[in-house]
Design an enzyme around this catalytic site. Sequence first.
Site, mmCIF file in Angstrom:
data_model
loop_
_atom_site.group_PDB
_atom_site.id
_atom_site.type_symbol
_atom_site.label_atom_id
_atom_site.label_comp_id
_atom_site.label_asym_id
_atom_site.label_seq_id
_atom_site.Cartn_x
_atom_site.Cartn_y
_atom_site.Cartn_z
ATOM 1 C CE LYS A 145 -3.167 -1.233 -0.731
ATOM 2 N NZ LYS A 145 -3.337 -2.005 -1.993
ATOM 3 N N GLY A 195 2.422 2.365 -2.948
ATOM 4 C CA GLY A 195 2.575 2.879 -4.304
ATOM 5 C C GLY A 195 3.107 1.858 -5.296
ATOM 6 C CB THR A 196 3.040 -1.862 -5.165
ATOM 7 O OG1 THR A 196 3.161 -1.796 -3.755
ATOM 8 C CG2 THR A 196 3.830 -3.006 -5.744
ATOM 9 C CB THR A 197 -0.700 -0.334 -8.255
ATOM 10 O OG1 THR A 197 -0.985 -1.274 -7.230
ATOM 11 C CG2 THR A 197 -1.487 -0.656 -9.494
ATOM 12 N NE ARG A 249 -8.104 4.311 0.310
ATOM 13 C CZ ARG A 249 -8.222 5.432 1.008
ATOM 14 N NH1 ARG A 249 -9.415 5.873 1.340
ATOM 15 N NH2 ARG A 249 -7.161 6.118 1.389
ATOM 16 C CE LYS A 250 -10.022 10.910 -0.016
ATOM 17 N NZ LYS A 250 -10.379 11.042 1.415
ATOM 18 N N GLY A 251 -5.743 7.762 -3.842
ATOM 19 C CA GLY A 251 -4.545 8.218 -4.537
ATOM 20 C C GLY A 251 -4.049 9.590 -4.132
ATOM 21 N NE ARG A 295 0.376 6.519 0.451
ATOM 22 C CZ ARG A 295 -0.852 6.151 0.082
ATOM 23 N NH1 ARG A 295 -1.164 4.870 -0.009
ATOM 24 N NH2 ARG A 295 -1.757 7.058 -0.210
ATOM 25 C CG HIS A 323 4.536 -6.384 -0.998
ATOM 26 N ND1 HIS A 323 4.626 -5.097 -1.457
ATOM 27 C CD2 HIS A 323 3.288 -6.815 -1.340
ATOM 28 C CE1 HIS A 323 3.492 -4.765 -2.065
ATOM 29 N NE2 HIS A 323 2.671 -5.789 -2.004
HETATM 30 P P1 A3P Z 1 -4.937 4.912 -1.217
HETATM 31 O O1 A3P Z 1 -5.591 3.711 -0.602
HETATM 32 O O2 A3P Z 1 -4.413 5.857 -0.181
HETATM 33 O O3 A3P Z 1 -5.789 5.572 -2.227
HETATM 34 P P2 A3P Z 1 -0.209 -0.369 -3.643
HETATM 35 O O4 A3P Z 1 -0.207 -0.185 -5.118
HETATM 36 O O5 A3P Z 1 1.155 -0.476 -3.049
HETATM 37 O O6 A3P Z 1 -1.131 -1.462 -3.245
HETATM 38 O O7 A3P Z 1 -0.757 0.987 -3.023
HETATM 39 C C1 A3P Z 1 -2.091 1.372 -3.246
HETATM 40 C C2 A3P Z 1 -2.193 2.864 -2.986
HETATM 41 O O8 A3P Z 1 -1.638 3.577 -4.094
HETATM 42 C C3 A3P Z 1 -3.644 3.279 -2.864
HETATM 43 O O9 A3P Z 1 -3.633 4.395 -1.985
HETATM 44 C C4 A3P Z 1 -3.939 3.657 -4.305
HETATM 45 O O10 A3P Z 1 -5.069 4.476 -4.460
HETATM 46 C C5 A3P Z 1 -2.660 4.376 -4.690
HETATM 47 N N1 A3P Z 1 -2.457 4.394 -6.145
HETATM 48 C C6 A3P Z 1 -2.657 3.392 -7.034
HETATM 49 N N2 A3P Z 1 -2.386 3.800 -8.266
HETATM 50 C C7 A3P Z 1 -2.019 5.113 -8.185
HETATM 51 C C8 A3P Z 1 -1.654 6.096 -9.145
HETATM 52 N N3 A3P Z 1 -1.609 5.823 -10.430
HETATM 53 N N4 A3P Z 1 -1.347 7.337 -8.680
HETATM 54 C C9 A3P Z 1 -1.400 7.637 -7.369
HETATM 55 N N5 A3P Z 1 -1.742 6.738 -6.422
HETATM 56 C C10 A3P Z 1 -2.058 5.492 -6.818
#
Ligand code: A3P
Length: 327
Positions: free
Chosen positions: A66, A68-70, A293-295, A154, A131
């Site tokens: 959570k 910023g992996t994605t 989710r919210k980003g 983060r 991870h």
């Molecule tokens: P939030 O839950 O605070 O919105 P991971 O990819 O490590 O699982 O982390 C997920 C978090 O990164 C989530 O945070 C998600 O919304 C945010 N996220 C995913 N894609 C993103 C993007 N393209 N830009 C900014 N934040 C992003």
Amino acid sequence: ADEHTPRDKDLSSDLVAALPRRQDPIAELLLYQGCWLPKYWVPGVIEFQRRFNPRPDDVVLASYPKCGTTWLMALAFAAAARRAYPPAATGEHPLRRLHPHDIVSFVVEVFARGEEAKLDALPSPRLMSTHLPFTLLPPRVTAGGGCKVVYVCRDPKDMVVSLWHFLRRSCKLPSKPEDLSFDELFDAVCDGTSALGPAWDHVLSYWRAAVARPDRVLFLRYEDLQRDTGESVRRLAEFMGRPFSAAEEAAGAVAAVVELCSFGNMKALEVNKNKAGSVASGNLVIPRDAFFRKGVAGDWANHMTPEMAARMDGIFREELLGTGFSF
Ligand code: A3P
């Protein structure tokens, strides 16, 4: 590569049986090499540590969940593959038809499923994700030759908020996942007993590696990505050995990567919506849209009291004191 024999399997199960363990709300965790790992990951980690053969131009994308992996997966792929797949505003691009997690695999899960032949078949430079803390990566990755590693960290307060929302949507709990207690998750992160924790050891392992080997380990922050995504994309591309040329800069190639991978764009893509199916991982069944989710940075303020925030900040400050790293 090591010979994989049934004896290896026996050794692995003896080793697993002897590890300290605790029951987390989500999964049974085993303390393996100083890190609380979900039990179902341990065999894959052992296989990864024993058998992974890095190529010098491999790039391992690493993070605590959570953080910023994605986003990192999308940015690294879009930047690395930009000659084959120009990230122009419209048109065909793998990120417009595939979820980032379908493009970049979690390497431990690949090993857990015995599918490492798929990694061998990937063209260079290969992108993989993990991870695990740096200290648990295979010695062949972390040693002199090794391969490249990019880490994204983060603010742990935003991480725990993001994790809570994510798990409530993804986990197969005996009780209703909606009942997952935020306070329990928050306490586990503060106590250093959350999955993949202690979280301060996780970030420190990569911070130290990046200080020691900046050519091998790139350290990024989610908040910096938010502030100036283009600058992070430039650093990422240069680190991967594919810097943006002056002509590419002039043609807006950096901005195109940033826009393609932006939160608004990714969240709106059909492939990243729930109806495109879920992603299975251990005892999680993750709706695809749960990764978007919210980003934003700072959403913690909507979920915890100032006292809770001060407690978490204080713990991380203390644990990281004198290391040269702070959030
Ligand atoms: P939030 O839950 O605070 O919105 P991971 O990819 O490590 O699982 O982390 C997920 C978090 O990164 C989530 O945070 C998600 O919304 C945010 N996220 C995913 N894609 C993103 C993007 N393209 N830009 C900014 N934040 C992003």
